[in-house]
Structures are given as structure tokens and as C-alpha cells.
Design an enzyme around this catalytic site. Structure first.
Site, PDB file in Angstrom:
ATOM      1  N   LYS A 105       9.490   7.231  10.798  1.00 38.88           N
ATOM      2  CA  LYS A 105       8.061   7.189  11.131  1.00 38.88           C
ATOM      3  C   LYS A 105       7.818   6.111  12.192  1.00 38.88           C
ATOM      4  O   LYS A 105       7.057   6.312  13.129  1.00 38.88           O
ATOM      5  CB  LYS A 105       7.279   6.904   9.850  1.00 38.88           C
ATOM      6  CG  LYS A 105       5.899   6.365  10.022  1.00 38.88           C
ATOM      7  CD  LYS A 105       4.948   7.462  10.430  1.00 38.88           C
ATOM      8  CE  LYS A 105       3.505   7.040  10.390  1.00 38.88           C
ATOM      9  NZ  LYS A 105       3.229   5.735  10.938  1.00 38.88           N
ATOM     10  N   HIS A 129       3.147   4.538  -0.462  1.00 35.19           N
ATOM     11  CA  HIS A 129       2.900   5.981  -0.578  1.00 35.19           C
ATOM     12  C   HIS A 129       4.249   6.684  -0.646  1.00 35.19           C
ATOM     13  O   HIS A 129       5.306   6.026  -0.640  1.00 35.19           O
ATOM     14  CB  HIS A 129       2.043   6.458   0.598  1.00 35.19           C
ATOM     15  CG  HIS A 129       2.557   6.015   1.940  1.00 35.19           C
ATOM     16  ND1 HIS A 129       3.771   6.423   2.441  1.00 35.19           N
ATOM     17  CD2 HIS A 129       2.042   5.174   2.877  1.00 35.19           C
ATOM     18  CE1 HIS A 129       3.975   5.884   3.629  1.00 35.19           C
ATOM     19  NE2 HIS A 129       2.941   5.097   3.917  1.00 35.19           N
ATOM     20  N   GLY A 135      12.167   3.800   7.913  1.00 35.26           N
ATOM     21  CA  GLY A 135      11.696   5.161   8.146  1.00 35.26           C
ATOM     22  C   GLY A 135      11.667   5.505   9.628  1.00 35.26           C
ATOM     23  O   GLY A 135      11.348   4.661  10.467  1.00 35.26           O
ATOM     24  N   ALA A 166       0.863  -1.186   0.000  1.00 33.56           N
ATOM     25  CA  ALA A 166       0.000   0.000   0.000  1.00 33.56           C
ATOM     26  C   ALA A 166       0.899   1.235   0.000  1.00 33.56           C
ATOM     27  O   ALA A 166       0.807   2.110   0.858  1.00 33.56           O
ATOM     28  CB  ALA A 166      -0.965  -0.001   1.180  1.00 33.56           C
ATOM     29  N   GLY A 222       5.975   8.134   1.500  1.00 36.29           N
ATOM     30  CA  GLY A 222       6.898   7.811   2.589  1.00 36.29           C
ATOM     31  C   GLY A 222       7.756   6.622   2.205  1.00 36.29           C
ATOM     32  O   GLY A 222       8.990   6.652   2.289  1.00 36.29           O
ATOM     33  N   HIS A 223       7.091   5.548   1.741  1.00 36.31           N
ATOM     34  CA  HIS A 223       7.847   4.382   1.265  1.00 36.31           C
ATOM     35  C   HIS A 223       8.779   4.775   0.112  1.00 36.31           C
ATOM     36  O   HIS A 223       9.921   4.343   0.041  1.00 36.31           O
ATOM     37  CB  HIS A 223       6.902   3.300   0.739  1.00 36.31           C
ATOM     38  CG  HIS A 223       5.939   2.740   1.741  1.00 36.31           C
ATOM     39  ND1 HIS A 223       4.587   2.955   1.674  1.00 36.31           N
ATOM     40  CD2 HIS A 223       6.137   1.961   2.833  1.00 36.31           C
ATOM     41  CE1 HIS A 223       3.990   2.314   2.664  1.00 36.31           C
ATOM     42  NE2 HIS A 223       4.901   1.713   3.393  1.00 36.31           N
TER      43      HIS A 223
HETATM   44  P1  AMP Z   1       5.274  -0.189   6.409  1.00 36.69           P
HETATM   45  O1  AMP Z   1       4.854  -0.560   5.040  1.00 36.69           O
HETATM   46  O2  AMP Z   1       4.299   0.678   7.137  1.00 36.69           O
HETATM   47  O3  AMP Z   1       5.767  -1.363   7.212  1.00 36.69           O
HETATM   48  O4  AMP Z   1       6.554   0.741   6.223  1.00 36.69           O
HETATM   49  C1  AMP Z   1       7.687   0.294   5.521  1.00 36.69           C
HETATM   50  C2  AMP Z   1       8.803   1.255   5.775  1.00 36.69           C
HETATM   51  O5  AMP Z   1       8.445   2.555   5.320  1.00 36.69           O
HETATM   52  C3  AMP Z   1       9.143   1.383   7.277  1.00 36.69           C
HETATM   53  O6  AMP Z   1      10.547   1.467   7.426  1.00 36.69           O
HETATM   54  C4  AMP Z   1       8.469   2.681   7.643  1.00 36.69           C
HETATM   55  O7  AMP Z   1       9.057   3.339   8.739  1.00 36.69           O
HETATM   56  C5  AMP Z   1       8.639   3.485   6.363  1.00 36.69           C
HETATM   57  N1  AMP Z   1       7.636   4.542   6.314  1.00 36.69           N
HETATM   58  C6  AMP Z   1       6.292   4.406   6.396  1.00 36.69           C
HETATM   59  N2  AMP Z   1       5.696   5.616   6.363  1.00 36.69           N
HETATM   60  C7  AMP Z   1       6.683   6.535   6.281  1.00 36.69           C
HETATM   61  C8  AMP Z   1       6.722   7.962   6.238  1.00 36.69           C
HETATM   62  N3  AMP Z   1       5.614   8.700   6.280  1.00 36.69           N
HETATM   63  N4  AMP Z   1       7.923   8.569   6.148  1.00 36.69           N
HETATM   64  C9  AMP Z   1       9.069   7.839   6.123  1.00 36.69           C
HETATM   65  N5  AMP Z   1       9.101   6.497   6.161  1.00 36.69           N
HETATM   66  C10 AMP Z   1       7.930   5.853   6.239  1.00 36.69           C
END
Ligand code: AMP
Length: 293
Positions: free
Chosen positions: A150, A34, A148, A32, A36-37
Site C-alpha cells: 500500500k 484495520h 505493505g 488505528a 490491511g495491518h
Molecule cells: P500505517 O499504520 O499506515 O503506517 O501502516 C503500517 C503498515 O501497514 C505499513 O507497512 C503499511 O503499508 C501497511 N498497510 C496499511 N494499509 C494497508 C493495506 N490496505 N494493505 C496492506 N498493507 C497495508
């Protein structure tokens, strides 16, 4: 022949830290995708030769009753985005194959790093994270892996694990990417109705206020966060803490070193987390800076 007692010497003899033109990068995600990823993906793309992005909604990091089933999944859109960003490999294992019923190994980072904050509210969460991140690092063997800020606590847990297990991967931290209204980008934002999203803005706004008011007084910063987040309508506070940015130990009184504020709230059924550095500029750490714990 090299005879060595030191793992850093062993690694350099094995070519760890090889120049970017030979390096493999891993960006672990749950999909999913965005911006950030994509900020992680873009940075990894420029710093390495071969870019692997994993998409895996990790069942081990969700407790019963959490949103594993309804977590947003859109692998076609994700794959199209990653193709555009120049990823070389998308690793998207299926949960039953990657974590079969007979899977028996758990990686557990012990101590306050995993028992407080998210670990306090989500028991077992970081075991699930550490186990699957260790497995992904083992599957891919990357020179660098990108995480991240985050998920700040997750970043520290992964760094600790990699350090403790002597895994030859450098963990690179990337700054939080936010929407124009200040909300940190998250796949879970898709759950929010427009009015919930409006209410959720209390979270980044309280953190921003605490950072702007920061004068080294950890207690006042904590009180400010609690006041703002408890007063905000339509959200409930899980925690808001001011902590040491390396150990996550709670801070009190006047301190003269950087700190970090971390908070989690619920808006309806949606849980949101966010954090901010206190007393330190929000700079993007260079890869060379990020090997220290
Ligand atoms: P997730 O798919 O939520 O497990 O996130 C995958 C990676 O993307 C993790 O290292 C998160 O910390 C990073 N991540 C998610 N959202 C953000 C964001 N808004 N800014 C920076 N990194 C992000």
C-alpha cells in the site's frame, strides 16, 4: 574462529536467517488498525516465533500542517485486536520519550527514491520514516519486518536503507488489502464522509483500468490515469506516475518489463495514495523472494 570480509557470512555465523521457530518478527504500524495491518500481522504470526507489533504515530514523518494531531488513535481497540491475533508484544512508545527534544540523528536515503512522488509532495517525510524504522529495527532486532505494498515507495525506501546500512532484517512485502468497493484500506479512510468515499473510488478505479489496459505503453498508461483522475469530480490529483518498480524512475515509451503505477489524490482535506503493478500478476511474494532490492 571465523575471519571474514563479507557481511553475509558474518550474518550467517551470527545465526541470521535462523529457522522460523526462533525468529522475531516486527510489524511497524501507526495504529488505528484495520484488515490491511492485520494481513501483515497474520503473515508475520505464521512465519515467526515471537511477534512484536509496534504502534507509533511517528511525529517525524508528518510536516507542519499535516494531520499528525488528528491522526486516528485507538490503542485499546488496537491492543484487543492484536491480542486476538496472537501478537506477543505490543511496543507503543510515547513520542516524547522515543523522540525526545534532544534527538539529533536523522537517517536519510538519498536520490529519486525519496525525492519523487510522495517525497516530492511531502518533503522530509521519508527521513522521518527511515529514522523511526531504523530505530524500531534497532529496538526490536527482528529477523523479519513486514511492510505493505500500500505504501509502495516507503517499502522501497526501507529496503534500500536496510540494505545500505547492512541491517540484518529481512523486509517482507505484503500485498494491498482492499475494501469490497476497491478502496485500499487505510486509517485515513475514517476521515471520509460517505460522499467523499464515493468520489475517492476514482483512484482505485483509474489504477485498475490502467492495469487492465496495460500493453507496455507507459505514456498511454500515464495519460489514461491523468485523464481519469483529472476528470473525476471532487478530487484533486497530486501525482499519477508510471515508474520502474525497483527504482521509481519514470518510464516512457514502450517497455517490455513490469512497471508500477502510483497515484495520490486529495478528497477534501484527506490525502489518499494507491498503486498497482502493471504487467505483473498481483502475487504475494514469498519471504525468500523479498531480500533482493
Ligand atoms: P500505517 O499504520 O499506515 O503506517 O501502516 C503500517 C503498515 O501497514 C505499513 O507497512 C503499511 O503499508 C501497511 N498497510 C496499511 N494499509 C494497508 C493495506 N490496505 N494493505 C496492506 N498493507 C497495508
Amino acid at each position: 574462529m571465523l575471519v571474514t570480509t563479507r557481511s553475509d557470512e558474518l550474518r550467517s555465523a551470527l545465526g541470521f536467517g535462523s529457522p522460523p521457530q526462533r525468529a522475531i518478527a516486527l510489524v511497524p504500524t501507526m495504529g488505528a488498525l484495520h484488515e490491511g495491518h492485520l494481513s501483515l500481522v497474520r503473515r508475520a504470526r505464521t512465519e515467526n516465533q515471537l511477534l512484536v507489533v509496534s504502534i507509533f504515530v511517528n511525529p517525524l514523518q508528518f510536516s507542519a500542517g499535516e494531520d499528525y494531531q488528528r491522526y486516528p488513535r485507538d490503542s485499546d481497540a488496537d491492543i484487543a485486536l492484536l491480542e486476538r491475533e496472537g501478537a506477543d508484544i505490543v511496543f507503543a512508545p510515547d513520542p516524547e520519550g522515543y523522540v525526545p527534544a534532544w534527538h539529533r540523528t536523522v537517517v536519510r536515503v538519498e536520490g529519486p527514491l525519496t525525492s519523487t512522488l510522495e517525497g516530492g509532495v511531502r518533503p522530509g517525510h521519508f527521513e522521518g520514516v527511515a529514522t523511526i524504522v531504523a530505530k524500531l529495527l534497532s529496538s526490536v532486532g527482528p529477523e523479519r519486518a513486514y511492510f505493505g505494498e500500500k505504501d509502495y515507495q516507503q517499502l522501497l525506501v526501507v529496503r534500500r536503507m536496510v540494505h545500505d546500512l547492512d541491517i540484518p532484517t529481512q523486509i517482507v512485502a505484503c500485498p494491498i488489502v482492499r475494501d469490497a468497493d476497491g478502496l485500499a484500506l487505510s486509517s485515513r479512510n475514517a476521515y471520509l464522509s460517505p460522499s467523499q468515499r464515493q468520489r475517492a473510488l476514482a483512484l482505485p478505479s483509474a489504477l485498475r483500468e490502467a492495469a487492465a489496459a496495460w500493453d507496455g505503453d507507459a505514456d498511454s498508461a500515464r495519460v489514461l490515469l491523468h485523464r481519469r483522475l483529472q476528470a473525476a469530480s471532487g478530487i484533486s490529483l497530486d501525482y499519477a506516475e508510471v515508474v520502474d518498480p525497483m527504482t521509481l524512475d519514470p518510464l516512457g515509451g514502450i517497455i517490455d518489463s513490469p512497471a508500477r503505477a502510483l497515484a495520490a489524490v486529495r478528497v477534501g482535506d484527506t490525502r489518499l495514495i494507491d498503486n498497482v503493478g502493471l504487467g505483473q500478476p498481483e502475487i504475494q511474494p514469498r519471504p525468500a523472494d523479498t531480500e533482493e532490492l
